[in-house]
Write a protein that holds these residues in place. Structure first.
Motif, PDB file in Angstrom:
ATOM      1  N   GLY A   2      62.197  96.276  65.070  1.00 37.02           N
ATOM      2  CA  GLY A   2      62.123  95.834  66.555  1.00 37.02           C
ATOM      3  C   GLY A   2      62.984  96.434  67.351  1.00 37.02           C
ATOM      4  N   THR A   3      62.928  96.028  68.758  1.00 35.53           N
ATOM      5  CA  THR A   3      63.610  96.617  69.947  1.00 35.53           C
ATOM      6  C   THR A   3      63.808  95.480  70.826  1.00 35.53           C
ATOM      7  OG1 THR A   3      64.192  98.343  71.370  1.00 35.53           O
ATOM      8  CG2 THR A   3      61.838  97.604  71.312  1.00 35.53           C
ATOM      9  N   TRP A   4      64.993  95.493  71.728  1.00 36.99           N
ATOM     10  CA  TRP A   4      64.929  94.501  72.994  1.00 36.99           C
ATOM     11  C   TRP A   4      64.936  95.267  74.063  1.00 36.99           C
ATOM     12  CZ3 TRP A   4      68.935  90.342  72.421  1.00 36.99           C
ATOM     13  CH2 TRP A   4      69.036  89.222  71.055  1.00 36.99           C
ATOM     14  N   LEU A   5      64.430  96.425  74.077  1.00 32.68           N
ATOM     15  CA  LEU A   5      64.379  97.288  75.411  1.00 32.68           C
ATOM     16  C   LEU A   5      63.449  98.479  75.385  1.00 32.68           C
ATOM     17  CD1 LEU A   5      65.831  97.964  78.028  1.00 32.68           C
ATOM     18  CD2 LEU A   5      67.161  99.595  76.714  1.00 32.68           C
ATOM     19  N   GLY A   6      62.648  98.589  76.319  1.00 32.41           N
ATOM     20  CA  GLY A   6      61.497  99.896  76.157  1.00 32.41           C
ATOM     21  C   GLY A   6      60.956 100.045  77.617  1.00 32.41           C
ATOM     22  N   VAL A   7      60.548 101.296  77.849  1.00 27.68           N
ATOM     23  CA  VAL A   7      59.775 101.489  79.047  1.00 27.68           C
ATOM     24  C   VAL A   7      58.759 102.475  78.945  1.00 27.68           C
ATOM     25  CG1 VAL A   7      61.197 103.536  79.492  1.00 27.68           C
ATOM     26  CG2 VAL A   7      60.166 102.674  81.542  1.00 27.68           C
ATOM     27  N   LEU A  21      56.490 100.676  83.217  1.00 28.79           N
ATOM     28  CA  LEU A  21      56.784  99.293  82.909  1.00 28.79           C
ATOM     29  C   LEU A  21      58.188  99.193  81.999  1.00 28.79           C
ATOM     30  CD1 LEU A  21      55.897  96.407  83.063  1.00 28.79           C
ATOM     31  CD2 LEU A  21      54.634  96.854  81.151  1.00 28.79           C
ATOM     32  N   ALA A  22      58.918  98.517  82.698  1.00 33.81           N
ATOM     33  CA  ALA A  22      60.435  98.479  81.648  1.00 33.81           C
ATOM     34  C   ALA A  22      60.365  97.028  81.339  1.00 33.81           C
ATOM     35  CB  ALA A  22      61.351  98.916  82.861  1.00 33.81           C
ATOM     36  N   LEU A  23      60.970  96.840  80.086  1.00 33.00           N
ATOM     37  CA  LEU A  23      61.012  95.532  79.589  1.00 33.00           C
ATOM     38  C   LEU A  23      62.281  95.441  78.627  1.00 33.00           C
ATOM     39  CD1 LEU A  23      57.243  95.370  78.190  1.00 33.00           C
ATOM     40  CD2 LEU A  23      58.140  94.091  80.128  1.00 33.00           C
ATOM     41  N   ALA A  24      62.831  94.233  78.775  1.00 30.60           N
ATOM     42  CA  ALA A  24      63.932  93.952  78.060  1.00 30.60           C
ATOM     43  C   ALA A  24      63.963  92.573  77.805  1.00 30.60           C
ATOM     44  CB  ALA A  24      65.321  94.520  78.913  1.00 30.60           C
ATOM     45  N   VAL A  25      64.723  92.171  76.645  1.00 28.55           N
ATOM     46  CA  VAL A  25      64.973  90.737  76.038  1.00 28.55           C
ATOM     47  C   VAL A  25      66.278  90.717  76.325  1.00 28.55           C
ATOM     48  CG1 VAL A  25      65.090  89.352  74.174  1.00 28.55           C
ATOM     49  CG2 VAL A  25      63.094  90.880  74.207  1.00 28.55           C
ATOM     50  N   PHE A  31      52.223  88.095  77.235  1.00 28.31           N
ATOM     51  CA  PHE A  31      53.120  87.257  76.565  1.00 28.31           C
ATOM     52  C   PHE A  31      52.685  85.797  76.376  1.00 28.31           C
ATOM     53  CE2 PHE A  31      56.630  84.456  76.970  1.00 28.31           C
ATOM     54  CZ  PHE A  31      57.572  84.722  75.911  1.00 28.31           C
ATOM     55  N   ASP A  32      52.062  85.193  77.506  1.00 22.49           N
ATOM     56  CA  ASP A  32      51.622  83.735  77.358  1.00 22.49           C
ATOM     57  C   ASP A  32      50.457  83.636  76.415  1.00 22.49           C
ATOM     58  OD1 ASP A  32      53.300  83.059  79.455  1.00 22.49           O
ATOM     59  OD2 ASP A  32      51.850  83.255  81.020  1.00 22.49           O
ATOM     60  N   ARG A  33      49.537  84.867  75.957  1.00 15.16           N
ATOM     61  CA  ARG A  33      48.582  84.807  75.131  1.00 15.16           C
ATOM     62  C   ARG A  33      48.963  84.808  73.732  1.00 15.16           C
ATOM     63  NH1 ARG A  33      45.911  87.386  71.699  1.00 15.16           N
ATOM     64  NH2 ARG A  33      46.978  89.333  72.035  1.00 15.16           N
ATOM     65  N   ALA A  34      50.038  85.750  73.449  1.00 12.07           N
ATOM     66  CA  ALA A  34      50.132  86.346  72.239  1.00 12.07           C
ATOM     67  C   ALA A  34      51.585  85.254  71.569  1.00 12.07           C
ATOM     68  CB  ALA A  34      50.683  87.726  72.072  1.00 12.07           C
ATOM     69  N   PHE A  35      52.288  84.863  72.588  1.00 14.85           N
ATOM     70  CA  PHE A  35      53.580  84.098  71.908  1.00 14.85           C
ATOM     71  C   PHE A  35      53.494  82.849  72.417  1.00 14.85           C
ATOM     72  CE2 PHE A  35      54.433  88.564  72.189  1.00 14.85           C
ATOM     73  CZ  PHE A  35      55.185  88.832  70.797  1.00 14.85           C
ATOM     74  N   ARG A  93      58.927  84.070  64.618  1.00 11.17           N
ATOM     75  CA  ARG A  93      58.969  85.425  65.122  1.00 11.17           C
ATOM     76  C   ARG A  93      60.088  86.216  65.615  1.00 11.17           C
ATOM     77  NH1 ARG A  93      53.269  86.169  68.100  1.00 11.17           N
ATOM     78  NH2 ARG A  93      53.379  88.208  67.441  1.00 11.17           N
ATOM     79  N   SER A  94      60.392  87.189  65.236  1.00  8.51           N
ATOM     80  CA  SER A  94      61.503  87.990  65.725  1.00  8.51           C
ATOM     81  C   SER A  94      61.306  88.440  67.092  1.00  8.51           C
ATOM     82  CB  SER A  94      61.602  89.180  64.985  1.00  8.51           C
ATOM     83  OG  SER A  94      62.846  90.029  65.538  1.00  8.51           O
ATOM     84  N   ARG A  95      62.427  88.226  67.792  1.00 10.62           N
ATOM     85  CA  ARG A  95      62.493  88.763  69.494  1.00 10.62           C
ATOM     86  C   ARG A  95      62.288  89.984  69.540  1.00 10.62           C
ATOM     87  NH1 ARG A  95      67.951  85.678  70.710  1.00 10.62           N
ATOM     88  NH2 ARG A  95      68.386  86.237  68.693  1.00 10.62           N
ATOM     89  N   GLY A  96      62.712  90.802  68.368  1.00  7.92           N
ATOM     90  CA  GLY A  96      62.485  92.124  68.525  1.00  7.92           C
ATOM     91  C   GLY A  96      60.942  92.828  68.458  1.00  7.92           C
ATOM     92  N   HIS A  97      60.244  91.860  68.238  1.00  7.69           N
ATOM     93  CA  HIS A  97      58.933  92.517  68.232  1.00  7.69           C
ATOM     94  C   HIS A  97      57.991  91.981  69.628  1.00  7.69           C
ATOM     95  CE1 HIS A  97      58.974  93.748  64.030  1.00  7.69           C
ATOM     96  NE2 HIS A  97      59.443  92.476  63.958  1.00  7.69           N
ATOM     97  N   LEU A  98      58.618  91.368  70.526  1.00  8.54           N
ATOM     98  CA  LEU A  98      58.435  90.780  72.007  1.00  8.54           C
ATOM     99  C   LEU A  98      58.044  92.262  72.471  1.00  8.54           C
ATOM    100  CD1 LEU A  98      60.427  88.057  72.924  1.00  8.54           C
ATOM    101  CD2 LEU A  98      58.062  87.745  72.348  1.00  8.54           C
ATOM    102  N   ILE A  99      58.894  93.119  72.983  1.00 11.92           N
ATOM    103  CA  ILE A  99      58.738  94.321  73.526  1.00 11.92           C
ATOM    104  C   ILE A  99      57.606  95.226  73.133  1.00 11.92           C
ATOM    105  CG2 ILE A  99      60.052  96.544  74.515  1.00 11.92           C
ATOM    106  CD1 ILE A  99      60.769  93.761  75.771  1.00 11.92           C
TER     107      ILE A  99
END
Length: 76
Positions: A20-25, A30-34, A71-75, A49-55
């Motif tokens: 997993g990760t908490w950061l990606g672009v 599109l840049a995303l971070a938890v 995000f709304d659909r999947a989580f 579910r692990s937060r590391g799988h959100l990004i």
């Protein structure tokens, strides 16, 4: 690491144990971070579910609106 997410390619650090990760672009910018914020007055039961799988689940999207909709659909 550089990885493919559908039609998108993205750069993201990856945890060697969980994957997993908490950061990606991605390649459309599109840049995303938890962020780890848990207000004390509003405790919420942790998700199984692990937060590391959100990004990684959202980096295949083209816009912030698309990522939020996924995000709304999947989580839920």
């Amino acid at each position: 690491a550089v990885r493919a997410f559908g039609d998108r390619r993205a750069v993201l650090p990856t945890d060697p144990e969980s994957g997993g990760t908490w950061l990606g672009v991605n390649d459309v910018g599109l840049a995303l971070a938890v962020l780890n914020v848990n207000p004390p007055e509003k405790w919420v039961r942790p998700s199984p579910r692990s937060r590391g799988h959100l990004i990684p689940a959202l980096l295949g999207r083209d816009t912030p609106a698309d990522a939020l909709a996924e995000f709304d659909r999947a989580f839920d």
